[in-house]
Design a protein around this motif. Structure first.
Motif, PDB file in Angstrom:
ATOM      1  N   ARG A 132      46.776  23.189  56.810  1.00  0.00           N
ATOM      2  CA  ARG A 132      46.922  23.295  58.245  1.00  0.00           C
ATOM      3  C   ARG A 132      45.853  22.100  59.138  1.00  0.00           C
ATOM      4  O   ARG A 132      46.267  21.562  59.927  1.00  0.00           O
ATOM      5  CB  ARG A 132      45.260  24.245  59.090  1.00  0.00           C
ATOM      6  CG  ARG A 132      45.682  26.114  58.671  1.00  0.00           C
ATOM      7  CD  ARG A 132      45.474  26.929  59.059  1.00  0.00           C
ATOM      8  NE  ARG A 132      46.552  28.542  58.930  1.00  0.00           N
ATOM      9  CZ  ARG A 132      46.696  28.580  59.886  1.00  0.00           C
ATOM     10  NH1 ARG A 132      47.011  28.498  61.107  1.00  0.00           N
ATOM     11  NH2 ARG A 132      48.364  29.681  59.892  1.00  0.00           N
ATOM     12  N   ALA A 133      44.615  21.300  58.484  1.00  0.00           N
ATOM     13  CA  ALA A 133      44.391  20.365  58.695  1.00  0.00           C
ATOM     14  C   ALA A 133      44.611  19.020  58.238  1.00  0.00           C
ATOM     15  O   ALA A 133      45.287  18.739  57.200  1.00  0.00           O
ATOM     16  CB  ALA A 133      42.372  20.206  57.788  1.00  0.00           C
ATOM     17  N   ALA A 134      44.367  17.896  58.810  1.00  0.00           N
ATOM     18  CA  ALA A 134      44.934  16.546  58.993  1.00  0.00           C
ATOM     19  C   ALA A 134      44.669  16.464  57.447  1.00  0.00           C
ATOM     20  O   ALA A 134      43.727  16.187  57.575  1.00  0.00           O
ATOM     21  CB  ALA A 134      44.604  15.571  59.766  1.00  0.00           C
ATOM     22  N   PRO A 135      45.458  15.181  57.160  1.00  0.00           N
ATOM     23  CA  PRO A 135      45.375  15.170  55.294  1.00  0.00           C
ATOM     24  C   PRO A 135      43.603  14.152  55.351  1.00  0.00           C
ATOM     25  O   PRO A 135      43.489  14.292  54.181  1.00  0.00           O
ATOM     26  CB  PRO A 135      47.044  14.144  54.902  1.00  0.00           C
ATOM     27  CG  PRO A 135      47.439  14.241  56.051  1.00  0.00           C
ATOM     28  CD  PRO A 135      47.291  15.336  57.137  1.00  0.00           C
ATOM     29  N   GLU A 136      43.330  13.273  56.107  1.00  0.00           N
ATOM     30  CA  GLU A 136      42.664  12.217  56.698  1.00  0.00           C
ATOM     31  C   GLU A 136      41.255  13.071  56.035  1.00  0.00           C
ATOM     32  O   GLU A 136      40.276  13.087  55.739  1.00  0.00           O
ATOM     33  CB  GLU A 136      42.535  12.114  57.732  1.00  0.00           C
ATOM     34  CG  GLU A 136      43.911  10.282  57.505  1.00  0.00           C
ATOM     35  CD  GLU A 136      45.228  11.099  58.305  1.00  0.00           C
ATOM     36  OE1 GLU A 136      45.292  12.522  58.123  1.00  0.00           O
ATOM     37  OE2 GLU A 136      45.878  10.012  58.342  1.00  0.00           O
ATOM     38  N   PHE A 137      41.222  14.434  56.890  1.00  0.00           N
ATOM     39  CA  PHE A 137      40.079  15.482  57.266  1.00  0.00           C
ATOM     40  C   PHE A 137      39.628  16.057  55.693  1.00  0.00           C
ATOM     41  O   PHE A 137      39.143  15.964  55.590  1.00  0.00           O
ATOM     42  CB  PHE A 137      40.221  16.488  58.231  1.00  0.00           C
ATOM     43  CG  PHE A 137      39.263  17.416  58.151  1.00  0.00           C
ATOM     44  CD1 PHE A 137      38.279  17.271  58.895  1.00  0.00           C
ATOM     45  CD2 PHE A 137      39.424  18.849  57.592  1.00  0.00           C
ATOM     46  CE1 PHE A 137      37.081  18.177  59.145  1.00  0.00           C
ATOM     47  CE2 PHE A 137      38.490  20.025  57.258  1.00  0.00           C
ATOM     48  CZ  PHE A 137      37.642  19.027  57.896  1.00  0.00           C
ATOM     49  N   LEU A 138      41.147  16.662  55.216  1.00  0.00           N
ATOM     50  CA  LEU A 138      40.893  17.507  53.800  1.00  0.00           C
ATOM     51  C   LEU A 138      40.108  16.245  53.590  1.00  0.00           C
ATOM     52  O   LEU A 138      39.466  16.907  52.196  1.00  0.00           O
ATOM     53  CB  LEU A 138      42.235  18.002  53.193  1.00  0.00           C
ATOM     54  CG  LEU A 138      42.763  19.037  54.679  1.00  0.00           C
ATOM     55  CD1 LEU A 138      44.107  19.338  53.788  1.00  0.00           C
ATOM     56  CD2 LEU A 138      42.223  19.846  54.618  1.00  0.00           C
ATOM     57  N   ALA A 139      40.281  15.100  52.738  1.00  0.00           N
ATOM     58  CA  ALA A 139      40.143  13.873  51.774  1.00  0.00           C
ATOM     59  C   ALA A 139      38.878  14.077  52.478  1.00  0.00           C
ATOM     60  O   ALA A 139      37.596  13.559  51.378  1.00  0.00           O
ATOM     61  CB  ALA A 139      40.701  12.494  51.950  1.00  0.00           C
ATOM     62  N   GLY A 140      38.312  13.976  53.765  1.00  0.00           N
ATOM     63  CA  GLY A 140      36.857  13.280  54.231  1.00  0.00           C
ATOM     64  C   GLY A 140      36.220  14.683  53.305  1.00  0.00           C
ATOM     65  O   GLY A 140      34.563  14.436  53.277  1.00  0.00           O
TER      66      GLY A 140
END
Ligand SMILES: [Fe+2]
Length: 295
Positions: free
Chosen positions: A48-56
């Motif tokens: 559900r979350a943006a890939p950039e968020f998940l990476a962070g």
């Protein structure tokens, strides 16, 4: 941030309103609350979350479990993007808030909600501030956007436009959606730190999902006591950074001052409509607002 606070910091705070996090003062129960919320949201957000968020999110996995130690977290974050996390005793004046952002410091509350408040609290706690906001500060483009927003805030103070600019923060940093090849994804901290709104923002037929338009956002009111009636969808963080950094906001503020405020549920003809909401949730909750985490 808040406009109606005293201009001098409270006792025990530094001139920039920061205070020690005092990590050692957290109890085992405090850390357990963090761990419960963290595990629940990570499981919820993987698709559900943006890939950039998940990476962070990995930025938050430190040497000790539980609530992150801001010193260790800041060391890691600073190496990634030059940002730091600093503790503040609560809401801080606008000028202080903007100055911290403009200097790549994110201000975070240090208290954590009680175990009976997993789904609701009335002011931002360390879970909202750190889990919600810090992962994207590890992304170089979003990190630059947050600094540009802070710099824009310092400029807006002299233009009587803070109400307008705050709407940009609200509909992006707190409640933004982004279009990805896999579909709409969440990046707003107010959503990712809320179990209920992480579902509602993407799946519920009630809210509008509209294309991001800077001038329009500056005119759009929002709800602070319930899930949003409209979410705005960016194409990319690069779009957000480019428009914030390279737009002269002064004419937009002037235009907003001369035009009616748009209610949160309004759809206007020039909107790019991803989904036109039926607003069923908002009608149901007009008098009994569902609680949601503060931002
Ligand atoms: Fe927030």
């Amino acid at each position: 941030m808040a406009s109606d606070l005293p201009t001098t910091p409270p006792p025990g705070a530094a001139a920039d309103w920061t205070v020690p996090q005092d990590w050692a003062s957290y109890t085992a129960a405090d850390h357990a609350t963090w761990d419960t919320l963290f595990a629940r949201q990570v499981q919820m957000l993987h698709d559900r979350a943006a890939p950039e968020f998940l990476a962070g999110v990995d930025m938050l996995r430190l040497s000790r479990p539980g609530i992150p130690d801001f010193a260790e977290l800041s060391d890691r974050l600073h190496r990634a993007t030059g940002w730091q996390v600093v503790a503040v005793p609560g809401l801080v004046p606008d000028a202080v808030f903007f100055d911290h952002l403009a200097n790549r410091r994110f201000v975070a509350g240090r208290f954590i909600r009680r175990p009976d408040q997993l789904d609701y609290l009335s002011e931002p706690d360390v879970f909202h501030d750190v889990f919600g906001h810090v992962p994207l500060l590890a992304d170089p483009v979003f990190a630059d956007y947050m600094q540009a927003y802070g710099e824009g805030g310092l400029r807006a103070q002299g233009m009587d436009a803070l109400t307008n600019l705050a709407r940009l923060y609200w509909y992006t940093v707190e409640f933004g959606l982004v279009h990805t090849p896999q579909g709409l994804r969440i990046y707003g901290a107010g959503i990712v730190s809320s179990h209920g709104e992480s579902l509602f923002a993407l799946d519920d037929p009630s809210p509008n999902r509209l294309g991001f338009d800077l001038a329009r956002l500056l005119r759009t009111d929002y709800r602070i006591d319930a899930y949003q009636q409209s979410y705005f969808v960016i194409d990319s963080f690069a779009q957000l950074l480019d428009q914030t950094r390279n737009t002269d906001f002064a004419p937009l503020y002037a235009a907003a001052a001369g035009a009616p405020v748009l209610a949160p549920e309004t759809v206007i003809p020039q909107d790019r409509v991803w989904h036109r909401g039926n607003q069923a949730y908002a009608r149901q909750n007009r008098t009994t607002a569902q609680p949601q985490p503060a931002v």
